[in-house]
Design a protein around this motif. Structure first.
Motif, PDB file in Angstrom:
ATOM      1  N   GLY A  97       0.778  -1.229   0.000  1.00 47.80           N
ATOM      2  CA  GLY A  97       0.000   0.000   0.000  1.00 47.80           C
ATOM      3  C   GLY A  97       0.805   1.272   0.000  1.00 47.80           C
ATOM      4  N   THR A  98       2.005   1.264  -0.610  1.00 41.02           N
ATOM      5  CA  THR A  98       2.873   2.450  -0.547  1.00 41.02           C
ATOM      6  C   THR A  98       3.012   3.189  -1.881  1.00 41.02           C
ATOM      7  OG1 THR A  98       4.864   1.139  -0.992  1.00 41.02           O
ATOM      8  CG2 THR A  98       4.237   1.459   1.321  1.00 41.02           C
ATOM      9  N   GLY A  99       2.274   2.766  -2.903  1.00 37.22           N
ATOM     10  CA  GLY A  99       2.405   3.382  -4.213  1.00 37.22           C
ATOM     11  C   GLY A  99       1.505   4.594  -4.394  1.00 37.22           C
ATOM     12  N   PRO A 100       1.340   5.054  -5.656  1.00 35.25           N
ATOM     13  CA  PRO A 100       0.545   6.246  -5.935  1.00 35.25           C
ATOM     14  C   PRO A 100      -0.919   5.970  -6.270  1.00 35.25           C
ATOM     15  CG  PRO A 100       1.795   5.653  -7.873  1.00 35.25           C
ATOM     16  CD  PRO A 100       2.156   4.641  -6.822  1.00 35.25           C
ATOM     17  N   ALA A 101      -1.339   4.698  -6.277  1.00 38.98           N
ATOM     18  CA  ALA A 101      -2.727   4.384  -6.604  1.00 38.98           C
ATOM     19  C   ALA A 101      -3.671   4.951  -5.536  1.00 38.98           C
ATOM     20  CB  ALA A 101      -2.912   2.873  -6.733  1.00 38.98           C
ATOM     21  N   PRO A 102      -4.913   5.233  -5.903  1.00 45.22           N
ATOM     22  CA  PRO A 102      -5.841   5.838  -4.939  1.00 45.22           C
ATOM     23  C   PRO A 102      -6.021   5.041  -3.655  1.00 45.22           C
ATOM     24  CG  PRO A 102      -6.735   6.001  -7.158  1.00 45.22           C
ATOM     25  CD  PRO A 102      -5.499   5.147  -7.256  1.00 45.22           C
ATOM     26  N   ILE A 137      10.995   5.047  -7.636  1.00 43.10           N
ATOM     27  CA  ILE A 137      10.722   6.463  -7.376  1.00 43.10           C
ATOM     28  C   ILE A 137       9.233   6.724  -7.147  1.00 43.10           C
ATOM     29  CG2 ILE A 137      12.754   7.303  -8.613  1.00 43.10           C
ATOM     30  CD1 ILE A 137      10.991   7.895 -10.997  1.00 43.10           C
ATOM     31  N   LEU A 138       8.387   5.748  -7.463  1.00 41.30           N
ATOM     32  CA  LEU A 138       6.957   5.904  -7.228  1.00 41.30           C
ATOM     33  C   LEU A 138       6.551   5.570  -5.797  1.00 41.30           C
ATOM     34  CD1 LEU A 138       5.545   4.248 -10.488  1.00 41.30           C
ATOM     35  CD2 LEU A 138       5.933   6.682 -10.035  1.00 41.30           C
ATOM     36  N   SER A 139       7.457   4.985  -5.041  1.00 41.39           N
ATOM     37  CA  SER A 139       7.120   4.568  -3.680  1.00 41.39           C
ATOM     38  C   SER A 139       7.004   5.771  -2.751  1.00 41.39           C
ATOM     39  CB  SER A 139       8.183   3.611  -3.142  1.00 41.39           C
ATOM     40  OG  SER A 139       7.916   3.308  -1.789  1.00 41.39           O
ATOM     41  N   ARG A 140       5.972   5.771  -1.913  1.00 39.26           N
ATOM     42  CA  ARG A 140       5.759   6.849  -0.956  1.00 39.26           C
ATOM     43  C   ARG A 140       6.033   6.398   0.479  1.00 39.26           C
ATOM     44  NH1 ARG A 140       1.119   9.026  -0.061  1.00 39.26           N
ATOM     45  NH2 ARG A 140      -0.102   7.155  -0.446  1.00 39.26           N
ATOM     46  N   GLN A 141       6.667   5.263   0.654  1.00 36.78           N
ATOM     47  CA  GLN A 141       6.847   4.701   1.994  1.00 36.78           C
ATOM     48  C   GLN A 141       7.578   5.668   2.912  1.00 36.78           C
ATOM     49  OE1 GLN A 141       8.526   1.530  -0.176  1.00 36.78           O
ATOM     50  NE2 GLN A 141      10.481   1.601   0.891  1.00 36.78           N
ATOM     51  N   VAL A 142       7.213   5.607   4.204  1.00 34.89           N
ATOM     52  CA  VAL A 142       7.767   6.498   5.208  1.00 34.89           C
ATOM     53  C   VAL A 142       8.232   5.686   6.410  1.00 34.89           C
ATOM     54  CG1 VAL A 142       6.305   8.433   4.499  1.00 34.89           C
ATOM     55  CG2 VAL A 142       5.534   6.909   6.350  1.00 34.89           C
ATOM     56  N   ALA A 143       8.994   6.348   7.272  1.00 38.77           N
ATOM     57  CA  ALA A 143       9.418   5.781   8.557  1.00 38.77           C
ATOM     58  C   ALA A 143       9.171   6.843   9.617  1.00 38.77           C
ATOM     59  CB  ALA A 143      10.895   5.400   8.521  1.00 38.77           C
ATOM     60  N   VAL A 144       8.586   6.420  10.737  1.00 41.49           N
ATOM     61  CA  VAL A 144       8.232   7.384  11.776  1.00 41.49           C
ATOM     62  C   VAL A 144       8.488   6.797  13.162  1.00 41.49           C
ATOM     63  CG1 VAL A 144       6.400   8.307  10.283  1.00 41.49           C
ATOM     64  CG2 VAL A 144       5.810   6.657  12.087  1.00 41.49           C
ATOM     65  N   LEU A 157       8.048   1.287  10.229  1.00 43.06           N
ATOM     66  CA  LEU A 157       8.625   1.334   8.891  1.00 43.06           C
ATOM     67  C   LEU A 157       7.641   0.777   7.879  1.00 43.06           C
ATOM     68  CD1 LEU A 157      12.248  -0.130   9.330  1.00 43.06           C
ATOM     69  CD2 LEU A 157      11.653   2.247   8.910  1.00 43.06           C
ATOM     70  N   ASN A 158       7.420   1.521   6.789  1.00 40.76           N
ATOM     71  CA  ASN A 158       6.662   0.996   5.655  1.00 40.76           C
ATOM     72  C   ASN A 158       7.612   0.271   4.708  1.00 40.76           C
ATOM     73  OD1 ASN A 158       4.717   4.055   5.280  1.00 40.76           O
ATOM     74  ND2 ASN A 158       4.409   2.369   6.699  1.00 40.76           N
ATOM     75  N   LEU A 159       7.269  -0.955   4.335  1.00 41.57           N
ATOM     76  CA  LEU A 159       8.077  -1.743   3.410  1.00 41.57           C
ATOM     77  C   LEU A 159       7.270  -2.099   2.165  1.00 41.57           C
ATOM     78  CD1 LEU A 159       9.751  -4.097   6.033  1.00 41.57           C
ATOM     79  CD2 LEU A 159      10.856  -2.231   4.786  1.00 41.57           C
ATOM     80  N   PRO A 160       7.939  -2.522   1.085  1.00 38.69           N
ATOM     81  CA  PRO A 160       7.215  -2.917  -0.127  1.00 38.69           C
ATOM     82  C   PRO A 160       6.321  -4.123   0.126  1.00 38.69           C
ATOM     83  CG  PRO A 160       9.568  -2.625  -0.542  1.00 38.69           C
ATOM     84  CD  PRO A 160       9.399  -2.617   0.939  1.00 38.69           C
ATOM     85  N   GLY A 161       5.524  -4.466  -0.877  1.00 39.63           N
ATOM     86  CA  GLY A 161       4.582  -5.560  -0.717  1.00 39.63           C
ATOM     87  C   GLY A 161       5.087  -6.923  -1.135  1.00 39.63           C
TER      88      GLY A 161
END
Length: 220
Positions: A97-102, A137-144, A157-161
């Motif tokens: 769920g880290t991409g640019p899709a709605p 470069i399309l990934s919007r993942q963040v770390a907080v 941490l947000n990681l890829p799917g």
């Protein structure tokens, strides 16, 4: 492999608090975010991949709780809050769920529960992934960080799917004759946990060479 116990977190709301059996036991929450996996249209691969990687990499005891969620921002945020505030996790890893899709709202939900952002993790995750796919470069993942009034804090941490992308992001690009390699993000996780009051964890160097300043290393 470390001693590890596993459980299921309840999506959203409060979850049962984990009891640390040793001061250095790592308490981890794993959250896979996918509408189709949540609906049972296919078996989730994110949580099993994360759990297996952690068990192969962490040296020492660990407790893991996990759940699969739909791509619903409020539900994701409620679950992350519960894993930190109520369950007491030191580290929460999300996958998907880290991409640019709605419907990709994992980073937005993560920022909803953050007290502070750690942009260096996200920058490095994309840097590692760019060695494998230009679409990194399309990934919007963040770390907080999420810091509680009682002093407890956790790294989220947000990681890829995809399992392969999860491993690449955590481990980095290994050095070879043509390249010096690129450090994966997990190399910085143990020291980050030290700094926020978490347990002292160590890693298997053949998987990840965790970095700490000399002054922060325990004497053997």
């Amino acid at each position: 492999m470390p001693e590890a116990t596993s459980g299921q977190a309840r999506p959203g709301g409060q979850t049962q608090r984990l009891v640390r059996k040793h001061p250095d036991e790592l308490l981890v929450g794993l959250v896979s975010i996918s509408d189709r996996a949540f609906a049972g249209q296919y078996a989730d691969q994110g949580v099993p991949a994360l759990r297996a990687w952690l068990q192969d990499t962490i040296v020492g005891p660990m407790q893991v709780v996990s759940c699969v969620l739909p791509d619903e921002r409020a539900q994701i945020a409620d679950t992350l809050r519960g894993l930190v505030d109520d369950t007491g996790c030191d580290l929460v890893l999300t996958t998907g769920g880290t991409g640019p899709a709605p419907r990709d709202v994992t980073p937005d939900a993560t920022l909803d529960v953050a007290t502070r952002e750690l942009p260096g993790f996200a920058e490095q995750m994309r840097q590692v992934s760019l060695h494998f796919v230009p679409t990194a470069i399309l990934s919007r993942q963040v770390a907080v960080l999420r810091e509680c009034p009682d002093g407890h804090a956790a790294l989220i941490l947000n990681l890829p799917g995809q399992p392969r992308a999860i491993r690449e992001t955590l481990e980095g690009v290994h050095a070879n004759a043509q390249s010096a390699g690129v450090s994966g993000v997990f190399a910085a996780v143990p020291y980050c946990l030290d700094l926020i009051g978490g347990p002292y964890i160590e890693t298997r160097p053949e998987r990840v060479q965790a970095f700490r300043p000399k002054s922060a290393r325990r004497q053997q």
